[in-house]
Scaffold this active site. Structure first.
Site, PDB file in Angstrom:
ATOM      1  N   LYS A  14      46.562  68.086  36.544  1.00 33.15           N
ATOM      2  CA  LYS A  14      47.442  68.510  35.441  1.00 33.15           C
ATOM      3  C   LYS A  14      48.306  67.342  34.952  1.00 33.15           C
ATOM      4  O   LYS A  14      48.418  67.104  33.750  1.00 33.15           O
ATOM      5  CB  LYS A  14      48.362  69.658  35.893  1.00 33.15           C
ATOM      6  N   ARG A  89      54.896  79.186  37.192  1.00 35.92           N
ATOM      7  CA  ARG A  89      54.106  79.342  38.417  1.00 35.92           C
ATOM      8  C   ARG A  89      54.179  80.752  38.970  1.00 35.92           C
ATOM      9  O   ARG A  89      53.547  81.029  39.998  1.00 35.92           O
ATOM     10  CB  ARG A  89      54.613  78.362  39.484  1.00 35.92           C
ATOM     11  N   ARG A 128      46.483  60.587  46.691  1.00 34.82           N
ATOM     12  CA  ARG A 128      47.341  60.416  45.503  1.00 34.82           C
ATOM     13  C   ARG A 128      48.472  59.430  45.770  1.00 34.82           C
ATOM     14  O   ARG A 128      49.098  59.445  46.822  1.00 34.82           O
ATOM     15  CB  ARG A 128      47.931  61.773  45.102  1.00 34.82           C
ATOM     16  N   ARG A 161      53.776  60.966  48.010  1.00 39.11           N
ATOM     17  CA  ARG A 161      54.729  62.068  48.105  1.00 39.11           C
ATOM     18  C   ARG A 161      54.781  62.629  49.518  1.00 39.11           C
ATOM     19  O   ARG A 161      53.766  62.767  50.173  1.00 39.11           O
ATOM     20  CB  ARG A 161      54.315  63.191  47.148  1.00 39.11           C
ATOM     21  N   ARG A 172      50.866  74.776  50.029  1.00 40.32           N
ATOM     22  CA  ARG A 172      50.967  74.827  48.566  1.00 40.32           C
ATOM     23  C   ARG A 172      49.785  75.576  47.966  1.00 40.32           C
ATOM     24  O   ARG A 172      49.928  76.302  46.985  1.00 40.32           O
ATOM     25  CB  ARG A 172      51.070  73.412  48.000  1.00 40.32           C
TER      26      ARG A 172
HETATM   27  P1  ADP Z   1      51.566  69.470  42.160  1.00 41.80           P
HETATM   28  O1  ADP Z   1      51.505  68.362  41.168  1.00 41.80           O
HETATM   29  O2  ADP Z   1      50.996  69.055  43.463  1.00 41.80           O
HETATM   30  O3  ADP Z   1      51.061  70.758  41.607  1.00 41.80           O
HETATM   31  P2  ADP Z   1      54.348  69.669  41.558  1.00 41.80           P
HETATM   32  O4  ADP Z   1      54.764  68.249  41.470  1.00 41.80           O
HETATM   33  O5  ADP Z   1      54.061  70.372  40.281  1.00 41.80           O
HETATM   34  O6  ADP Z   1      53.090  69.740  42.505  1.00 41.80           O
HETATM   35  O7  ADP Z   1      55.426  70.506  42.350  1.00 41.80           O
HETATM   36  C1  ADP Z   1      55.957  70.035  43.577  1.00 41.80           C
HETATM   37  C2  ADP Z   1      56.864  71.103  44.181  1.00 41.80           C
HETATM   38  O8  ADP Z   1      57.953  71.376  43.278  1.00 41.80           O
HETATM   39  C3  ADP Z   1      56.210  72.454  44.404  1.00 41.80           C
HETATM   40  O9  ADP Z   1      55.533  72.513  45.645  1.00 41.80           O
HETATM   41  C4  ADP Z   1      57.435  73.382  44.374  1.00 41.80           C
HETATM   42  O10 ADP Z   1      58.172  73.323  45.584  1.00 41.80           O
HETATM   43  C5  ADP Z   1      58.287  72.749  43.281  1.00 41.80           C
HETATM   44  N1  ADP Z   1      57.972  73.317  41.948  1.00 41.80           N
HETATM   45  C6  ADP Z   1      57.348  72.689  40.925  1.00 41.80           C
HETATM   46  N2  ADP Z   1      57.217  73.509  39.867  1.00 41.80           N
HETATM   47  C7  ADP Z   1      57.777  74.694  40.227  1.00 41.80           C
HETATM   48  C8  ADP Z   1      57.942  75.965  39.579  1.00 41.80           C
HETATM   49  N3  ADP Z   1      57.499  76.191  38.320  1.00 41.80           N
HETATM   50  N4  ADP Z   1      58.532  76.949  40.276  1.00 41.80           N
HETATM   51  C9  ADP Z   1      58.993  76.757  41.518  1.00 41.80           C
HETATM   52  N5  ADP Z   1      58.854  75.604  42.181  1.00 41.80           N
HETATM   53  C10 ADP Z   1      58.259  74.572  41.565  1.00 41.80           C
HETATM   54  P1  ADP Z   2      48.342  67.719  39.592  1.00 39.94           P
HETATM   55  O1  ADP Z   2      49.374  67.260  38.591  1.00 39.94           O
HETATM   56  O2  ADP Z   2      47.521  68.867  39.084  1.00 39.94           O
HETATM   57  O3  ADP Z   2      48.909  67.979  40.936  1.00 39.94           O
HETATM   58  P2  ADP Z   2      47.381  64.945  39.494  1.00 39.94           P
HETATM   59  O4  ADP Z   2      47.196  64.683  38.047  1.00 39.94           O
HETATM   60  O5  ADP Z   2      48.578  64.361  40.155  1.00 39.94           O
HETATM   61  O6  ADP Z   2      47.297  66.531  39.779  1.00 39.94           O
HETATM   62  O7  ADP Z   2      46.066  64.468  40.253  1.00 39.94           O
HETATM   63  C1  ADP Z   2      45.935  64.566  41.673  1.00 39.94           C
HETATM   64  C2  ADP Z   2      45.212  63.333  42.208  1.00 39.94           C
HETATM   65  O8  ADP Z   2      43.835  63.366  41.766  1.00 39.94           O
HETATM   66  C3  ADP Z   2      45.783  62.007  41.702  1.00 39.94           C
HETATM   67  O9  ADP Z   2      45.680  61.078  42.754  1.00 39.94           O
HETATM   68  C4  ADP Z   2      44.868  61.636  40.535  1.00 39.94           C
HETATM   69  O10 ADP Z   2      44.793  60.214  40.352  1.00 39.94           O
HETATM   70  C5  ADP Z   2      43.539  62.197  40.988  1.00 39.94           C
HETATM   71  N1  ADP Z   2      42.698  62.682  39.858  1.00 39.94           N
HETATM   72  C6  ADP Z   2      43.108  63.239  38.708  1.00 39.94           C
HETATM   73  N2  ADP Z   2      42.055  63.590  37.933  1.00 39.94           N
HETATM   74  C7  ADP Z   2      40.941  63.232  38.631  1.00 39.94           C
HETATM   75  C8  ADP Z   2      39.537  63.315  38.363  1.00 39.94           C
HETATM   76  N3  ADP Z   2      39.065  63.854  37.235  1.00 39.94           N
HETATM   77  N4  ADP Z   2      38.693  62.857  39.301  1.00 39.94           N
HETATM   78  C9  ADP Z   2      39.167  62.326  40.466  1.00 39.94           C
HETATM   79  N5  ADP Z   2      40.463  62.209  40.778  1.00 39.94           N
HETATM   80  C10 ADP Z   2      41.359  62.657  39.871  1.00 39.94           C
END
Ligand code: ADP
Ligand code: ADP
Ligand code: ZN
Length: 223
Positions: A14, A89, A128, A161, A172
């Site tokens: 995302k 979420r 990541r 992270r 998660r």
């Molecule tokens: P990822 O990229 O791995 O999906 P995020 O960076 O979006 O994770 O979120 C990291 C953490 O921040 C989540 O595990 C949660 O604890 C908190 N968080 C993020 N977005 C929300 C939301 N919309 N509602 C509640 N908690 C959130």
């Molecule tokens: P999210 O925001 O949904 O948690 P990220 O954009 O941070 O996800 O991506 C998670 C990990 O996967 C990062 O290390 C990113 O560089 C990698 N990644 C993202 N898109 C792809 C893809 N299409 N193929 C392989 N790895 C990817």
């Protein structure tokens, strides 16, 4: 106008796709995770409250994140569209978002659901790395920076992270399945949901998303 929600489990891409969409359409990317991590880094009251949830992989309470988004969406830069990454979420957050937008005469135009099998998600999250300065996401194997440990965009230092460890990743994913998947049906019923297969190159997925966004250009120009 694109008022986009990026939906999908942690690690589907995302943030990666959101950053590209931001650069292509010149609209802000609002990443709830980035906002919360910055608050944690700065040690603000919000950061202190959020940290305990984030460390466990649990969701920060709805009223907290809804308050943040409400403030952010008032920004002048959101008037020509926005991309929400990681919000909503829960159903309660989605309903609150709808009310917030309604007050300003706006609505969500697209919900993009990225779909990736769980073993691939774990590979993505385990490798990541993020830029300390601009938040750009890299992957040790799938999307490495040109220079090891340094951000291509800004030269910032890369870090892993705390919650990208196997135990917290599992927590998660469970939270996603129990609390966030109901949003799929919620947005499907509203006719906003578009599913995108997230197993492809970053560029390939980006093309699929932009095709979806631009095919829907049934603006008054094309009656
Ligand atoms: P990822 O990229 O791995 O999906 P995020 O960076 O979006 O994770 O979120 C990291 C953490 O921040 C989540 O595990 C949660 O604890 C908190 N968080 C993020 N977005 C929300 C939301 N919309 N509602 C509640 N908690 C959130
Ligand atoms: P999210 O925001 O949904 O948690 P990220 O954009 O941070 O996800 O991506 C998670 C990990 O996967 C990062 O290390 C990113 O560089 C990698 N990644 C993202 N898109 C792809 C893809 N299409 N193929 C392989 N790895 C990817
Ligand atoms: Zn950077």
């Amino acid at each position: 106008m694109y008022n986009i929600i990026l939906l999908g489990p942690p690690g589907v891409g995302k943030g990666t796709q959101g950053a590209r969409l931001r650069d292509r359409y010149h609209i802000p990317l609002i990443s709830m995770g980035d906002i919360l991590r910055e608050a944690v880094r700065e040690g603000t009251p919000l950061g202190k409250e959020a940290k305990s949830y984030m460390d466990k992989g649990e969701l920060v309470p709805d009223d907290v994140v809804v308050g943040i988004v409400g403030e952010r969406l008032k920004g002048e830069d959101c008037s020509r569209g926005f991309i929400l990454d990681g919000f909503p979420r829960t159903i309660a957050q989605a309903e609150a978002l709808e009310r917030l937008l309604e007050k300003e005469g706006k609505e969500i135009t697209h919900v993009i659901l990225l779909d990736v099998p769980e073993d691939e998600i774990i590979r993505r999250l385990s490798g990541r790395r993020l830029c300390k300065v601009c938040g750009a996401a890299y992957h040790l194997v799938f999307n490495p920076p040109k220079e090891e440990g340094r951000c291509d965009r800004c030269g910032g230092e890369l870090y892993q992270r705390d919650d990208d460890n196997e135990e917290t990743i599992k927590a998660r994913l469970e939270v996603y399945h129990s609390q966030t998947t109901p949003l799929v049906e919620y947005y499907e019923k509203k006719g906003l949901l578009r599913r995108v297969d997230g197993v492809d190159t970053i560029e390939g997925i980006f093309e699929r998303i932009t095709r979806i966004l631009e095919e829907g250009n049934n603006s008054p120009k094309n009656p």
